[in-house]
Design an enzyme around this catalytic site. Structure first.
Site, short mmCIF file in Angstrom:
data_model
loop_
_atom_site.label_atom_id
_atom_site.label_comp_id
_atom_site.label_asym_id
_atom_site.label_seq_id
_atom_site.Cartn_x
_atom_site.Cartn_y
_atom_site.Cartn_z
N SER A 146 -6.61 -2.31 -0.77
CA SER A 146 -6.18 -1.55 -1.95
C SER A 146 -7.32 -0.78 -2.65
CB SER A 146 -5.46 -2.47 -2.94
OG SER A 146 -6.21 -3.64 -3.22
N HIS A 168 0.82 -1.21 0.00
CA HIS A 168 0.00 0.00 0.00
C HIS A 168 0.86 1.26 0.00
CE1 HIS A 168 -3.36 -2.75 1.71
NE2 HIS A 168 -3.34 -2.76 0.39
N ASP A 175 -2.58 -8.70 -7.33
CA ASP A 175 -2.26 -9.10 -5.95
C ASP A 175 -2.93 -10.43 -5.60
OD1 ASP A 175 -1.55 -9.01 -3.27
OD2 ASP A 175 -3.13 -7.60 -2.72
N GLU A 195 -13.04 -9.37 -7.84
CA GLU A 195 -12.88 -10.18 -6.62
C GLU A 195 -13.77 -11.41 -6.77
OE1 GLU A 195 -11.02 -10.43 -3.81
OE2 GLU A 195 -12.31 -12.16 -3.43
N ASP A 239 -12.94 -13.51 -12.58
CA ASP A 239 -11.50 -13.75 -12.53
C ASP A 239 -10.75 -12.46 -12.93
OD1 ASP A 239 -8.96 -15.09 -12.63
OD2 ASP A 239 -9.18 -15.07 -14.80
N GLY A 240 -9.87 -12.01 -12.06
CA GLY A 240 -9.19 -10.74 -12.30
C GLY A 240 -8.17 -10.78 -13.43
N HIS A 289 -7.31 -8.35 -7.98
CA HIS A 289 -7.62 -9.17 -6.80
C HIS A 289 -7.90 -8.20 -5.66
CE1 HIS A 289 -5.39 -11.86 -9.45
NE2 HIS A 289 -5.87 -12.88 -8.78
N1 SAM Z 1 -5.51 -6.37 -3.03
C1 SAM Z 1 -6.12 -6.51 -1.72
C2 SAM Z 1 -5.56 -5.44 -0.80
O1 SAM Z 1 -4.40 -5.04 -0.98
O2 SAM Z 1 -6.28 -4.98 0.07
C3 SAM Z 1 -5.90 -7.87 -1.12
C4 SAM Z 1 -6.22 -9.01 -2.04
S1 SAM Z 1 -5.98 -10.61 -1.36
C5 SAM Z 1 -4.25 -10.74 -1.24
C6 SAM Z 1 -6.33 -11.62 -2.76
C7 SAM Z 1 -7.81 -11.67 -3.11
O3 SAM Z 1 -7.94 -12.27 -4.41
C8 SAM Z 1 -8.66 -12.52 -2.20
O4 SAM Z 1 -9.70 -11.73 -1.68
C9 SAM Z 1 -9.21 -13.65 -3.08
O5 SAM Z 1 -10.54 -14.01 -2.76
C10 SAM Z 1 -9.14 -13.02 -4.45
N2 SAM Z 1 -9.00 -13.93 -5.61
C11 SAM Z 1 -8.37 -15.13 -5.67
N3 SAM Z 1 -8.31 -15.56 -6.94
C12 SAM Z 1 -8.89 -14.59 -7.71
C13 SAM Z 1 -9.09 -14.42 -9.10
N4 SAM Z 1 -8.67 -15.35 -9.98
N5 SAM Z 1 -9.68 -13.30 -9.53
C14 SAM Z 1 -10.11 -12.35 -8.66
N6 SAM Z 1 -9.96 -12.45 -7.32
C15 SAM Z 1 -9.34 -13.55 -6.86
#
Ligand code: SAM
EC number: 2.1.1.266
Length: 316
Positions: A133, A19, A200, A151, A179-180, A42
């Site tokens: 984020s 961050h 992320d 997400e 899917d991100g 993500h």
């Molecule tokens: N970026 C966030 C932050 O800094 O506050 C934290 C994200 S966390 C490390 C990863 C997130 O990705 C989780 O909430 C998980 O559910 C989500 N996730 C996992 N695989 C994913 C995908 N293929 N596409 C989107 N989200 C996904």
């Protein structure tokens, strides 16, 4: 299967590095009038309660943002004078260069970051929060800039939507439960031809490492000038060691790698001893800001004498 929940880790040393880097890059992007997109592949839930049972299962934030707040004599209940809630308008310019050196001689950029994290945490009556984020971005972006968030986890997606709704961003912020990696590709190139992308993933699945590289290769073909920021864990496993080299090959002459190790790798090879940010097309100021802040972060967040930082950049 999605088992990762960021609520257990919010505000830890990895979030501080991620961050802080994001905060620095977005403030830099805000200096030019032209609007941009912030794409978060993500996104997570967007806001975390540091008093929740999840956050306190291990209490990772105590070794992360709480140490930074303590170093800057900020407590979660303190509300800085320049506080702006989302509906009162945009926060003031938090560009590191715009900040005065604090009394305790910490780098000004870190002091500004710690205070801004506190500003987000002190939102309304809820005083023990830490922003994820999407909410860092939501508070930093200007009215003409847009957020595009992905997400997958149903519970975190619902929380993200609630948290965005509370900020009344309307169509400026669109979150999708998709899917991100694929979502990012579908958005490129952005209409504004300016974008900051945060990738992320949880890296629970080994395939995430390869998917990051593959997605970025595709993304660069569609939109070469984007600023792409990748977070990755520093672990004993091989994929974590080789990821930075693979990312560097995607853009050999314009990238930056920053790692913050908070302790030496454990003898049993278990656990995350640090994390990294790899940025393709980094703003030129990022190297200078991190060069100043990383030694202090490594000192403040050290858990043993194996704490250190790495900073390499190749800037065009
Ligand atoms: N970026 C966030 C932050 O800094 O506050 C934290 C994200 S966390 C490390 C990863 C997130 O990705 C989780 O909430 C998980 O559910 C989500 N996730 C996992 N695989 C994913 C995908 N293929 N596409 C989107 N989200 C996904």
């Amino acid at each position: 299967m999605l088992s990762y929940r960021h609520a257990y880790h919010a505000g830890n040393h990895a979030d501080v590095l991620k961050h802080f880097t994001l905060y620095t890059v977005l403030n830099y992007y805000n200096q030019k009038d032209k609007p941009y997109w912030y794409i978060d592949t993500h996104a997570g839930a967007g806001l975390y309660d540091l008093h929740s049972s999840e956050a306190n299962k291990v209490g990772e934030y105590q070794q992360g943002i709480a140490r930074l707040w303590a170093a800057h004599r900020l407590t979660p209940k303190e509300r800085p004078e320049n506080y702006h809630s989302a509906d009162k308008g945009q926060p003031e310019n938090h560009h590191p260069a715009a900040q005065k050196q604090p009394e305790n001689q910490q780098p000004a950029s870190l002091a500004a970051f710690a205070q801004f994290a506190q500003t987000l945490a002190a939102h309304e009556a809820m005083t023990q929060l830490y922003a994820g984020s999407p909410l860092w971005a939501a508070q930093l972006l200007r009215p003409a800039d847009k957020l595009r968030l992905f997400e997958l986890h149903p519970a975190d997606f619902a929380l993200l939507q609630d948290n965005l709704h509370a900020l009344r961003l309307g169509k400026r912020a669109i979150a999708k439960q998709e899917d991100g990696f694929a979502g990012l590709i579908s958005l490129l190139p952005p209409a504004t031809r300016r974008a900051v992308v945060l990738i992320d993933p949880p890296y629970e699945r080994k395939q995430d490492y390869a998917q990051v590289v593959h997605t970025l290769r595709d993304a660069l073909k569609r939109f070469e000038q984007g600023c792409y920021m990748v977070w990755y864990p520093c672990l004993s496993r091989e994929e974590s060691h080789t990821l930075p080299e693979k990312l560097a090959k995607l853009l050999p002459d314009n990238h930056l790698r920053a790692e913050l190790h908070v302790h030496a790798p454990r003898a049993d090879g278990f656990g995350m001893h640090g994390s990294g940010m790899f940025i393709l097309n980094p703003p030129y100021i990022l190297d200078r800001v991190l060069r100043e802040a990383l030694p202090e972060l490594a000192r403040l967040l050290a858990q043993d004498n194996g704490a250190k930082f790495i900073l390499n950049s190749q800037i065009r």
